[in-house]
Each structure stands twice: as C-alpha cells, then as structure tokens.
Design a protein around this motif. Structure first.
Motif, PDB file in Angstrom:
ATOM      1  N   TYR A  15       0.861  -1.187   0.000  1.00 57.06           N
ATOM      2  CA  TYR A  15       0.000   0.000   0.000  1.00 57.06           C
ATOM      3  C   TYR A  15       0.894   1.233   0.000  1.00 57.06           C
ATOM      4  N   VAL A  16       0.759   2.044  -1.028  1.00 59.47           N
ATOM      5  CA  VAL A  16       1.718   3.119  -1.285  1.00 59.47           C
ATOM      6  C   VAL A  16       1.012   4.451  -1.545  1.00 59.47           C
ATOM      7  N   PRO A  17       1.736   5.556  -1.427  1.00 60.95           N
ATOM      8  CA  PRO A  17       1.167   6.862  -1.806  1.00 60.95           C
ATOM      9  C   PRO A  17       1.119   7.000  -3.323  1.00 60.95           C
ATOM     10  N   VAL A  18       0.355   7.969  -3.790  1.00 60.35           N
ATOM     11  CA  VAL A  18       0.167   8.140  -5.233  1.00 60.35           C
ATOM     12  C   VAL A  18       1.480   8.443  -5.934  1.00 60.35           C
ATOM     13  N   GLU A  19       2.421   9.067  -5.230  1.00 62.18           N
ATOM     14  CA  GLU A  19       3.708   9.400  -5.840  1.00 62.18           C
ATOM     15  C   GLU A  19       4.451   8.150  -6.309  1.00 62.18           C
ATOM     16  N   LYS A  20       4.314   7.071  -5.552  1.00 59.02           N
ATOM     17  CA  LYS A  20       4.964   5.818  -5.943  1.00 59.02           C
ATOM     18  C   LYS A  20       4.374   5.290  -7.243  1.00 59.02           C
ATOM     19  N   LEU A  21       3.061   5.311  -7.352  1.00 62.67           N
ATOM     20  CA  LEU A  21       2.410   4.827  -8.569  1.00 62.67           C
ATOM     21  C   LEU A  21       2.760   5.709  -9.760  1.00 62.67           C
ATOM     22  N   ASN A  22       2.785   7.012  -9.533  1.00 61.12           N
ATOM     23  CA  ASN A  22       3.121   7.949 -10.618  1.00 61.12           C
ATOM     24  C   ASN A  22       4.564   7.775 -11.074  1.00 61.12           C
ATOM     25  N   SER A  23       5.428   7.309 -10.172  1.00 67.79           N
ATOM     26  CA  SER A  23       6.831   7.094 -10.566  1.00 67.79           C
ATOM     27  C   SER A  23       6.975   5.837 -11.422  1.00 67.79           C
ATOM     28  N   LEU A  24       6.004   4.936 -11.322  1.00 61.98           N
ATOM     29  CA  LEU A  24       6.045   3.704 -12.117  1.00 61.98           C
ATOM     30  C   LEU A  24       5.478   3.893 -13.514  1.00 61.98           C
ATOM     31  N   THR A  25       4.458   4.742 -13.629  1.00 63.18           N
ATOM     32  CA  THR A  25       3.802   4.934 -14.926  1.00 63.18           C
ATOM     33  C   THR A  25       3.123   6.291 -14.989  1.00 63.18           C
ATOM     34  N   GLN A  26       3.065   6.847 -16.184  1.00 62.74           N
ATOM     35  CA  GLN A  26       2.333   8.094 -16.420  1.00 62.74           C
ATOM     36  C   GLN A  26       0.912   7.814 -16.886  1.00 62.74           C
ATOM     37  N   ALA A  27       0.582   6.540 -17.091  1.00 67.83           N
ATOM     38  CA  ALA A  27      -0.754   6.170 -17.558  1.00 67.83           C
ATOM     39  C   ALA A  27      -1.771   6.304 -16.425  1.00 67.83           C
ATOM     40  N   ASN A  28      -3.054   6.210 -16.763  1.00 68.03           N
ATOM     41  CA  ASN A  28      -4.120   6.282 -15.775  1.00 68.03           C
ATOM     42  C   ASN A  28      -4.181   4.954 -15.014  1.00 68.03           C
ATOM     43  N   HIS A  29      -3.525   4.905 -13.871  1.00 67.45           N
ATOM     44  CA  HIS A  29      -3.366   3.638 -13.153  1.00 67.45           C
ATOM     45  C   HIS A  29      -4.548   3.300 -12.245  1.00 67.45           C
ATOM     46  N   GLN A  30      -5.453   4.240 -12.004  1.00 70.60           N
ATOM     47  CA  GLN A  30      -6.643   3.998 -11.172  1.00 70.60           C
ATOM     48  C   GLN A  30      -6.285   3.521  -9.770  1.00 70.60           C
ATOM     49  N   GLY A  31      -5.097   3.882  -9.327  1.00 68.54           N
ATOM     50  CA  GLY A  31      -4.684   3.524  -7.973  1.00 68.54           C
ATOM     51  C   GLY A  31      -4.098   2.133  -7.838  1.00 68.54           C
ATOM     52  N   VAL A  32      -3.847   1.460  -8.971  1.00 66.29           N
ATOM     53  CA  VAL A  32      -3.330   0.093  -8.916  1.00 66.29           C
ATOM     54  C   VAL A  32      -2.326  -0.141 -10.044  1.00 66.29           C
ATOM     55  N   VAL A  33      -1.133  -0.623  -9.669  1.00 74.54           N
ATOM     56  CA  VAL A  33      -0.121  -1.041 -10.642  1.00 74.54           C
ATOM     57  C   VAL A  33       0.489  -2.344 -10.132  1.00 74.54           C
ATOM     58  N   ALA A  34       0.628  -3.319 -11.008  1.00 74.33           N
ATOM     59  CA  ALA A  34       1.241  -4.596 -10.614  1.00 74.33           C
ATOM     60  C   ALA A  34       2.493  -4.843 -11.450  1.00 74.33           C
ATOM     61  N   LEU A  35       3.422  -5.558 -10.867  1.00 74.76           N
ATOM     62  CA  LEU A  35       4.653  -5.934 -11.552  1.00 74.76           C
ATOM     63  C   LEU A  35       4.562  -7.398 -11.936  1.00 74.76           C
TER      64      LEU A  35
END
Length: 257
Positions: free
Chosen positions: A64-84
């Motif tokens: 569970y991460v802040p939005v900055e972490k998700l934004n650092s992974l992708t510039q796409a519309n991640h909807q609050g979820v990114v998986a590796l």
C-alpha cells in the motif's frame, strides 16, 4: 563526512507492468504470474475487494503506497493500482514436495531469508540447479524481486528450478517438518561442521543475509545449525559462494552413497 553513493533501483520496463484495476483482475484470473501489487492507500470501489481477495488466494503481496509511488512507475491512468509481472512462475510448496517425492528423489531445498541482492539470488539458483536441488523457498517480503536481472545472473537457472513463495518462512518450516524434511541453518557460530551433517536425508537449508544472518526465530525453528570450516581470520564467505559450497557437499555425499 563522506556519503556513500547508493544507486537507485532500475525502473521496471513498461512491458512488465500491469496498469489499472480491470486489467490486473483479468490478469490474475487468467493465471498471469505477478510479482507484487502496488495499491494506493486510499483505493476504494467495488473492484478493489475483488483484487485483494484474488491476491490473497494467489499469495501475491500487496504494497500500500502513496500516489507518488504509482506515478513514478507509470504516467498512464493507473486507477490507484499497478502490478509488476513476475519473471518466474511461483509454485505451491506442498505440490513441489509431493512431486519431488513421487519422482523418487530425496528433497534438497533452499530457504532464502533476507537476501536482497538479485545477483546473489541468481548465483544461488545456478548452484542449486548444478548440484541437484529441487526448490528454492522465498518469503513474499524482504527479498530481492526475481526480475530480469536475477534471471540473467542465474544463467536461466531460475526457470529450471521450482520457486515457492510463501507468506511466512516459519509456516513453511512447519510444512517441511510435516513432510519429514529436516531443516538446517548455516550459522558461523554453530558447533557442527558442514561435512558432518547427514546430507543424504531429505533436507532444507536456510541461508541468511550477509549483514544480519538468519533471523533468530528461524534459527530456533531449525533442527540443526552448522558452519563452513574456514582458514584465516576473515569475515565470511559471500552468501552465494556459501550456498554453492553447501550444495556441493550435499551432492558429493549423495553421489557417494
């Protein structure tokens, strides 16, 4: 004061990311191997509980991460979820134990505790395959991701050995014990020597990190501790080198049987 430079971890390739809620849920339902899920701390909505439930069932860790972490992974519309996406497929420990025994083989497994260098993990996997080990058991947290760099370091060995990811190494040890598999730990201060252990028996070896060693609770849960004899007053072997020495001794004893 001298500040030691710490290189940043490489950013995951976009092709290794699964971005968005529905794509992730579909990927999990279709059996896609997933290393880890990064989810916004405040994520909500009907599909979020489904993702959490599916991740729990598949033993996929969620950070569970802040939005900055998700934004650092992708510039796409991640909807609050990114998986590796995972580079290797994870297998159930009991299934691997059963399969190994059914093939008529004597289990020789490795348990990796707190090893965070992907190159060490890759080198350990390479030695494991060369010496006849059947499985590597890892926790879902506190260990390096088995990514493309790990695969490269292993020379493909990570794709030729069973990888079991568990949410508790202590529970994994209990499961090994229930299946008649002895658990031993590499520990510099132990009295027993590597060569004195009965490596022909079903056994799983705990290898700890170079800085902290094996976690005390895991040492306590082990059936026996041993050390690798050394000459000269020096710190210790690198963990991947130590694993190679241990696995070679196990293979030697088994071949001499």
């Amino acid at each position: 004061m001298n500040h030691r430079f710490k290189p940043q971890a490489p950013k995951p390739k976009q092709s290794s990311l699964i971005i968005g809620r529905q794509p992730l849920l579909e990927a999990m339902k279709n059996g896609k191997a997933i290393e880890r899920i990064y989810m916004l701390k405040t994520a909500s909505g009907d599909i979020i509980p489904q993702i959490r439930n599916q991740a729990t069932e598949l033993r996929i860790p969620i950070n569970y991460v802040p939005v900055e972490k998700l934004n650092s992974l992708t510039q796409a519309n991640h909807q609050g979820v990114v998986a590796l996406a995972a580079s290797v497929a994870y297998l159930d420990l009991q299934d691997v134990i059963s399969h190994t025994v059914e093939k008529g083989e004597t289990p020789l497994f490795l348990i990796l505790d707190g090893i965070t260098d992907v190159r060490n993990i890759g080198a350990i996997a390479r030695s494991a395959v060369c010496c006849g080990a059947q499985a590597i058991i890892i926790p879902d947290r506190g260990i390096a991701a088995l990514n493309e760099e790990a695969l490269k370091s292993s020379a493909g060995a990570l794709e030729r050995i069973a990888i079991c990811r568990v949410n508790s190494l202590l529970k994994a040890i209990d499961e090994l014990h229930l299946n008649g598999i002895k658990v031993v730990a590499s520990e510099m201060e132990a009295k027993s020597k590597l060569q004195d252990l009965p490596w022909r028996e079903p056994v799983a070896v705990i290898m700890g990190s170079e800085d902290k060693g094996v976690y005390p609770a895991l040492l306590k849960a082990a059936d026996e501790q041993f050390h690798i004899p050394m000459q000269n007053n020096f710190e210790s072997f690198n963990v991947s080198v130590a694993a190679g020495i241990i696995l070679y001794e196990a293979m030697k004893q088994r071949l001499d049987a």
